[in-house]
Every structure is written in C-alpha cells, then in structure tokens.
Design a protein around this motif. Structure first.
Motif, PDB file in Angstrom:
ATOM      1  N   GLU A  35     -33.114  13.734  14.053  1.00  0.00           N
ATOM      2  CA  GLU A  35     -34.062  12.593  13.689  1.00  0.00           C
ATOM      3  C   GLU A  35     -33.591  11.114  14.192  1.00  0.00           C
ATOM      4  O   GLU A  35     -32.336  10.931  14.159  1.00  0.00           O
ATOM      5  N   PRO A  36     -34.567  10.631  14.463  1.00  0.00           N
ATOM      6  CA  PRO A  36     -34.239   9.077  15.126  1.00  0.00           C
ATOM      7  C   PRO A  36     -33.665   8.209  13.838  1.00  0.00           C
ATOM      8  O   PRO A  36     -33.789   8.353  12.775  1.00  0.00           O
ATOM      9  N   LYS A  37     -32.688   7.627  14.380  1.00  0.00           N
ATOM     10  CA  LYS A  37     -32.012   6.388  13.425  1.00  0.00           C
ATOM     11  C   LYS A  37     -31.798   5.058  13.795  1.00  0.00           C
ATOM     12  O   LYS A  37     -31.275   4.917  15.184  1.00  0.00           O
ATOM     13  N   LEU A  38     -32.157   4.113  13.065  1.00  0.00           N
ATOM     14  CA  LEU A  38     -31.746   2.695  13.469  1.00  0.00           C
ATOM     15  C   LEU A  38     -30.567   2.210  12.574  1.00  0.00           C
ATOM     16  O   LEU A  38     -30.373   2.324  11.476  1.00  0.00           O
ATOM     17  N   LEU A  39     -29.424   1.847  13.367  1.00  0.00           N
ATOM     18  CA  LEU A  39     -28.312   1.366  12.752  1.00  0.00           C
ATOM     19  C   LEU A  39     -28.288  -0.245  12.588  1.00  0.00           C
ATOM     20  O   LEU A  39     -28.610  -0.933  13.676  1.00  0.00           O
ATOM     21  N   VAL A  40     -27.837  -0.628  11.637  1.00  0.00           N
ATOM     22  CA  VAL A  40     -27.461  -1.967  11.381  1.00  0.00           C
ATOM     23  C   VAL A  40     -26.045  -2.244  10.709  1.00  0.00           C
ATOM     24  O   VAL A  40     -25.844  -1.581   9.568  1.00  0.00           O
ATOM     25  N   GLY A  41     -25.218  -2.879  11.140  1.00  0.00           N
ATOM     26  CA  GLY A  41     -23.867  -3.222  10.417  1.00  0.00           C
ATOM     27  C   GLY A  41     -23.538  -4.565  10.809  1.00  0.00           C
ATOM     28  O   GLY A  41     -23.646  -5.234  11.462  1.00  0.00           O
ATOM     29  N   ALA A  42     -22.716  -4.886   9.458  1.00  0.00           N
ATOM     30  CA  ALA A  42     -22.063  -6.290   9.018  1.00  0.00           C
ATOM     31  C   ALA A  42     -20.766  -6.002   8.399  1.00  0.00           C
ATOM     32  O   ALA A  42     -20.883  -5.452   7.410  1.00  0.00           O
ATOM     33  N   ARG A  43     -19.654  -6.121   9.075  1.00  0.00           N
ATOM     34  CA  ARG A  43     -18.459  -5.723   8.231  1.00  0.00           C
ATOM     35  C   ARG A  43     -17.323  -7.072   8.543  1.00  0.00           C
ATOM     36  O   ARG A  43     -17.505  -7.696   9.545  1.00  0.00           O
ATOM     37  N   MET A  44     -16.740  -7.227   7.447  1.00  0.00           N
ATOM     38  CA  MET A  44     -15.623  -8.079   7.555  1.00  0.00           C
ATOM     39  C   MET A  44     -14.306  -7.399   7.429  1.00  0.00           C
ATOM     40  O   MET A  44     -14.282  -6.344   6.764  1.00  0.00           O
ATOM     41  N   GLY A  45     -13.092  -7.929   8.185  1.00  0.00           N
ATOM     42  CA  GLY A  45     -11.859  -6.977   8.231  1.00  0.00           C
ATOM     43  C   GLY A  45     -10.787  -8.034   7.879  1.00  0.00           C
ATOM     44  O   GLY A  45     -10.796  -9.285   8.113  1.00  0.00           O
ATOM     45  N   LEU A  46      -9.671  -7.202   7.482  1.00  0.00           N
ATOM     46  CA  LEU A  46      -8.473  -7.814   7.576  1.00  0.00           C
ATOM     47  C   LEU A  46      -7.359  -7.286   8.384  1.00  0.00           C
ATOM     48  O   LEU A  46      -7.418  -6.050   8.311  1.00  0.00           O
ATOM     49  N   ASN A  47      -6.843  -8.049   9.304  1.00  0.00           N
ATOM     50  CA  ASN A  47      -6.053  -7.288  10.314  1.00  0.00           C
ATOM     51  C   ASN A  47      -4.461  -7.015   9.835  1.00  0.00           C
ATOM     52  O   ASN A  47      -4.080  -7.922   9.158  1.00  0.00           O
ATOM     53  N   LEU A  48      -4.181  -5.834   9.907  1.00  0.00           N
ATOM     54  CA  LEU A  48      -3.084  -5.360   9.250  1.00  0.00           C
ATOM     55  C   LEU A  48      -1.804  -5.188  10.259  1.00  0.00           C
ATOM     56  O   LEU A  48      -0.743  -5.380   9.933  1.00  0.00           O
ATOM     57  N   TRP A  49      -2.237  -4.975  11.593  1.00  0.00           N
ATOM     58  CA  TRP A  49      -1.170  -4.947  12.539  1.00  0.00           C
ATOM     59  C   TRP A  49      -1.663  -5.114  13.822  1.00  0.00           C
ATOM     60  O   TRP A  49      -2.806  -4.725  14.351  1.00  0.00           O
ATOM     61  N   LYS A  50      -1.148  -5.948  14.910  1.00  0.00           N
ATOM     62  CA  LYS A  50      -1.524  -6.010  16.125  1.00  0.00           C
ATOM     63  C   LYS A  50      -0.510  -6.181  17.155  1.00  0.00           C
ATOM     64  O   LYS A  50       0.775  -6.498  16.789  1.00  0.00           O
ATOM     65  N   LEU A  51      -0.635  -5.434  18.304  1.00  0.00           N
ATOM     66  CA  LEU A  51       0.073  -5.447  19.438  1.00  0.00           C
ATOM     67  C   LEU A  51      -0.555  -6.264  20.590  1.00  0.00           C
ATOM     68  O   LEU A  51      -1.660  -5.904  20.850  1.00  0.00           O
ATOM     69  N   ASN A  52      -0.024  -7.166  21.055  1.00  0.00           N
ATOM     70  CA  ASN A  52      -0.490  -8.238  21.995  1.00  0.00           C
ATOM     71  C   ASN A  52       0.057  -7.821  23.429  1.00  0.00           C
ATOM     72  O   ASN A  52       0.852  -7.147  23.604  1.00  0.00           O
ATOM     73  N   LYS A  53      -0.543  -8.293  24.241  1.00  0.00           N
ATOM     74  CA  LYS A  53      -0.292  -8.131  25.627  1.00  0.00           C
ATOM     75  C   LYS A  53       1.234  -8.709  25.988  1.00  0.00           C
ATOM     76  O   LYS A  53       1.566  -9.768  25.610  1.00  0.00           O
TER      77      LYS A  53
END
Length: 213
Positions: free
Chosen positions: A195-213
C-alpha cells in the motif's frame, strides 16, 4: 493525522532558520553519534555513522505506531487465511497499532549551513538531506481500535524516499531536532500486498555519545 502533518511541516520550516548553533560554538564533526530520540508517535535508540563527507547511515531501534490505510487490512493480520476477501468500511479510516521496529536510513547531505564559522565544511552537523529508508515493524503489541482476535497485525516492511532537516542544539550540541517528510509504501509480511504510504516525522533527541573527526 492532518494535525501531525501540519505540525511537522511547521517544524521543518522553523528549523531552516534555526539559531541552534552560534558562531561562538566549537565545531566538531561527527563520525559516529549515538542518541535517544522521541517523536510524536515513536521513540528509539539511534546510531549515526558518517560513511563519506556528505553521506550518513542512520539506524534506529525503537517502538512506534504503525499507520495503515487499506481496503485489505486482513492481509496484514494473523488471519491470513481470509486474505482473499475484500474488507471495506464506509470512510476507510486508517488503522494503527504499536509495534517494535528497526530502520535504516541512508542520507545524502544537500547543504550544511551550520551557524558556525566553518559554514562551508562538508562535515557540518546541521544539514538538509535527502535519502532512502527501509523499515521493519514487528508484530503489533496491542490492537487499540477493535481489540478483536481477527485483527492482531503481523510484521510489515516499509520503504520510502525522504527529504529532511537535522539541527544540533545547545552549546555542547547535546540535543538535536530531526524533521522529515517522505513517500513510499508498506508491505505485509508475505510481501503479497503493498500500500502507498506518506511519512511525516518530527523527533527531538538527546546525544549520549559522540566520536568526532
């Protein structure tokens, strides 16, 4: 559903002029980023991995609501033996149910105009993107509409083309906002109904861990 769509579009437009990152912030490109994200109808643990300077893989493990608009709802539930029957209701409102899921998105950065001094850097953490999503929804946790043994929904598969905007917020980039819209389809577990589907999303996040360049 209409209110959800309007809210998501508004958030997307606001994010285009977001001042989440100021020039005084220290720019650190993300090669890997783990976060907890919560949206209007889902929450998940997310892992982002930068495959190339402007290509990102985003993987989610979570729980959310599956929306289905179809005349053949029985093809998506456990009573698959009746799947050759055509079920229709007068207005054909969509059905929805809670389900565990996992998904992968491959994102290509269109622009990366972070409000930082390294504005032209291809590794900027605030960006507009387009991409493709594959999603697996497990069996429904509960049928909130009918509570009928005829309608426990089975696992489904989704695919969609996406257009979105991700913005990192906070002085230490501890938060993020991810907004996207998309168009695609949803298939039953036997891959015999799509079946066809339309997606809409809005999310807030909390960063737990980051690996930088």
């Amino acid at each position: 559903m209409k209110k959800t769509t309007i809210f998501t579009v508004l958030c997307f437009l606001i994010s285009l002029s977001s001042f989440g990152q100021k020039e005084r912030f220290v720019y650190q490109p993300r090669l890997l980023n783990a976060s907890v994200r919560a949206g209007l109808v889902n929450s998940s643990l997310n892992l982002e991995c930068r495959l190339r300077p402007k290509t990102i893989a985003s993987i989610d493990f979570g729980v959310g609501i599956v929306h289905l608009h179809s005349n053949y709802y029985n093809k998506f539930n456990k009573n698959y033996g009746e799947s050759n029957k055509y079920f229709d209701n007068s207005l054909n409102f969509w059905r929805e149910w809670w389900s565990p899921y996992t998904s992968i998105q491959v994102r290509q950065i269109i622009s990366s105009r972070s409000r930082i001094k390294y504005e032209s850097s291809p590794y900027a953490n605030t960006f507009t993107y387009y991409g493709f999503q594959l999603k697996y929804n497990g069996q429904g946790l509960k049928d909130w509409i009918d509570n009928d043994p005829m309608f426990p929904f089975r696992e489904t598969y989704q695919f969609a083309a996406l257009l979105g905007r991700q913005v990192e917020l906070g002085k230490q980039s501890n938060f993020l906002c991810d907004i996207y819209i998309g168009i695609g389809g949803i298939s039953n577990y036997k891959l015999t109904a799509v079946e066809p589907k339309l997606l809409v999303g809005a999310r807030m996040g909390l960063n737990l861990w980051k690996l930088n360049k």
